[in-house]
Design an enzyme around this catalytic site. Structure first.
Site, PDB file in Angstrom:
ATOM      1  N   ASP A 292       0.741   0.319   0.079  1.00 57.58           N
ATOM      2  CA  ASP A 292      -0.310   1.331  -0.036  1.00 57.58           C
ATOM      3  C   ASP A 292      -1.567   0.920   0.724  1.00 57.58           C
ATOM      4  OD1 ASP A 292       0.692   3.436  -2.157  1.00 57.58           O
ATOM      5  OD2 ASP A 292       1.479   1.469  -2.629  1.00 57.58           O
TER       6      ASP A 292
ATOM      7  N   ASN B  13       0.613  -2.852  -3.298  1.00 59.58           N
ATOM      8  CA  ASN B  13       1.750  -1.937  -3.392  1.00 59.58           C
ATOM      9  C   ASN B  13       2.036  -1.667  -4.869  1.00 59.58           C
ATOM     10  OD1 ASN B  13       3.808  -0.387  -2.038  1.00 59.58           O
ATOM     11  ND2 ASN B  13       5.305  -1.850  -2.821  1.00 59.58           N
ATOM     12  N   LYS B  14       2.991  -0.802  -5.106  1.00 61.90           N
ATOM     13  CA  LYS B  14       3.311  -0.367  -6.472  1.00 61.90           C
ATOM     14  C   LYS B  14       3.438  -1.551  -7.426  1.00 61.90           C
ATOM     15  CE  LYS B  14       3.527   2.947  -7.758  1.00 61.90           C
ATOM     16  NZ  LYS B  14       2.479   3.654  -8.540  1.00 61.90           N
TER      17      LYS B  14
HETATM   18  O1  MRU Z   1       1.851   5.845  -7.124  1.00 61.80           O
HETATM   19  P1  MRU Z   1       2.722   6.284  -5.994  1.00 61.80           P
HETATM   20  O2  MRU Z   1       4.027   6.847  -6.403  1.00 61.80           O
HETATM   21  O3  MRU Z   1       1.968   7.096  -4.981  1.00 61.80           O
HETATM   22  O4  MRU Z   1       3.083   4.899  -5.346  1.00 61.80           O
HETATM   23  C1  MRU Z   1       2.901   4.556  -4.094  1.00 61.80           C
HETATM   24  C2  MRU Z   1       4.191   4.230  -3.544  1.00 61.80           C
HETATM   25  O5  MRU Z   1       4.982   5.101  -3.296  1.00 61.80           O
HETATM   26  C3  MRU Z   1       4.579   2.852  -3.390  1.00 61.80           C
HETATM   27  O6  MRU Z   1       3.662   1.913  -3.693  1.00 61.80           O
HETATM   28  C4  MRU Z   1       5.333   2.604  -2.120  1.00 61.80           C
HETATM   29  O7  MRU Z   1       6.082   1.478  -2.283  1.00 61.80           O
HETATM   30  C5  MRU Z   1       4.471   2.453  -0.890  1.00 61.80           C
HETATM   31  S1  MRU Z   1       4.147   3.951  -0.047  1.00 61.80           S
HETATM   32  C6  MRU Z   1       5.421   4.049   1.162  1.00 61.80           C
END
Ligand code: MRU
Length: 347
Positions: free
Chosen positions: A236, A246-247
């Site tokens: 992100d 990232n997530k």
């Molecule tokens: O909270 P979200 O669903 O918007 O989460 C972001 C993501 O989709 C992830 O972190 C993802 O791994 C990176 S974006 C390609």
């Protein structure tokens, strides 16, 4: 999913797959107003850093189109207030600010309201079109890192559904298949919103990949038992230093990968790389307690329980084997390799 566009412009409307309905049903929603787009981003109708960057850009083009401003200055004011609303929807992914900035700059560069509206729309559409080309280029660079027959772990959803199409981390896996490699994918379910089971598993199964779902708690088991040879995730926000936001749960995957000598790669377009911010500048979105206290509509935690629900975490650069971008794979030291991808000479 490969052929479907997650988010697109259609004659003055923004059309998206409603990801809150997946995997149960594949439904599209249409918005003709930037406030609706803002609600959609906030409510995870569209999610994933590149996809929300595109959604924000298209939303701002809608705001310019719908504004009744008759002067350049009045239209700039309307665009700025729409930009603030869209930007305020989600704080962590940098692609949102990037997409909004591009559209606002394009409008500002034009001289009169009609050409400003045209420029905003053209730039937003350009951002959407570029996304697919960028993901394919990233896929090409990343595919060479994946060996034939290897099992690749991924976390959250960094696929077609997190972008306009093709995906970032899943784009790498798609490109490896296009090279004739046979790979298996292990997808974490990614509690609490379950982008792994609801989206990644759905997307990969739909497109005929060999995919197995694991609970997040089985990351260590899967790696220790020799089931996994590579890990590839999206991002992100990536800082100049190589810190990866990232997530939530990504950090655990990276630590486990290091413990088991499994290369851990991040696939992220340049629009996800933030050369300006430091670690302390990044806001980790905290989401509602309801995502944690229940699942599938039924409550699984006691009433009144305290909840901490961070949506993202940070993986430090020493755990990252490489950052796959559309311009090549950056390796440590990232402070040198990442700016070089932008043509910036590190000072
Ligand atoms: O909270 P979200 O669903 O918007 O989460 C972001 C993501 O989709 C992830 O972190 C993802 O791994 C990176 S974006 C390609």
């Amino acid at each position: 999913m490969e052929g479907l566009l997650t988010v697109r412009w259609d004659d003055g409307r923004v059309v998206m797959i409603d990801q809150t309905r997946l995997p149960g049903s594949l439904e599209f929603v249409e918005y003709s107003d930037h406030l609706q787009v803002a609600d959609a981003i906030r409510g995870l109708v569209v999610r994933g850093a590149p996809a929300i960057g595109v959604a924000g850009a298209l939303g701002l083009a809608l705001a310019a189109r719908n504004s009744t401003a008759a002067t350049r200055e009045a239209l700039l004011d309307d665009i700025e207030s729409a930009r603030r609303i869209l930007h305020g929807t989600r704080p962590t992914a940098v692609n949102l600010a990037w997409g909004l900035g591009r559209v606002a700059d394009a409008a500002r560069a034009a001289q009169d309201p009609a050409s400003m509206r045209e420029a905003a729309e053209a730039e937003a559409k350009r951002i959407a079109d570029e996304d697919v080309r960028i993901n394919r280029a990233m896929g090409r660079h990343g595919a060479s890192l994946i060996g034939d027959g290897e099992t690749v772990m991924t976390h959250c959803n960094a696929g077609a559904l997190a972008t306009v199409a093709y995906g970032t981390a899943l784009g790498v896996i798609r490109a490896a298949r296009e090279d004739g490699k046979k790979n298996r994918v292990v997808a974490t379910e990614t509690r609490p919103v379950q982008q792994g089971s609801r989206l990644t598993a759905f997307e990969l199964q739909h497109d005929g990949f060999d995919v197995s779902l694991i609970p997040d708690t089985a990351v260590g088991y899967s790696m220790a038992s020799g089931m996994v040879q590579k890990a590839v995730v999206g991002a992100d926000r990536v800082l100049r230093t190589g810190h990866v936001f990232n997530k939530i749960g990504t950090y655990q995957v990276a630590v486990m990968a290091a413990r088991h000598n499994i290369p851990f790669y991040v696939a992220a377009p340049l629009s996800t790389i933030d050369l300006e911010s430091g670690v302390d500048d990044v806001v980790i979105e905290m989401r509602g307690a309801g995502e944690v206290t229940g699942t599938g509509g039924s409550r699984t935690a006691p009433e009144g329980i305290g909840v901490v629900n961070p949506a993202f975490d940070m993986t430090p650069p020493e755990l990252v084997s490489g950052i796959i971008t559309e311009r090549g794979v950056a390796r440590a030291p990232y402070e040198e390799s990442l700016p070089a991808l932008f043509g910036v000479i590190p000072s």
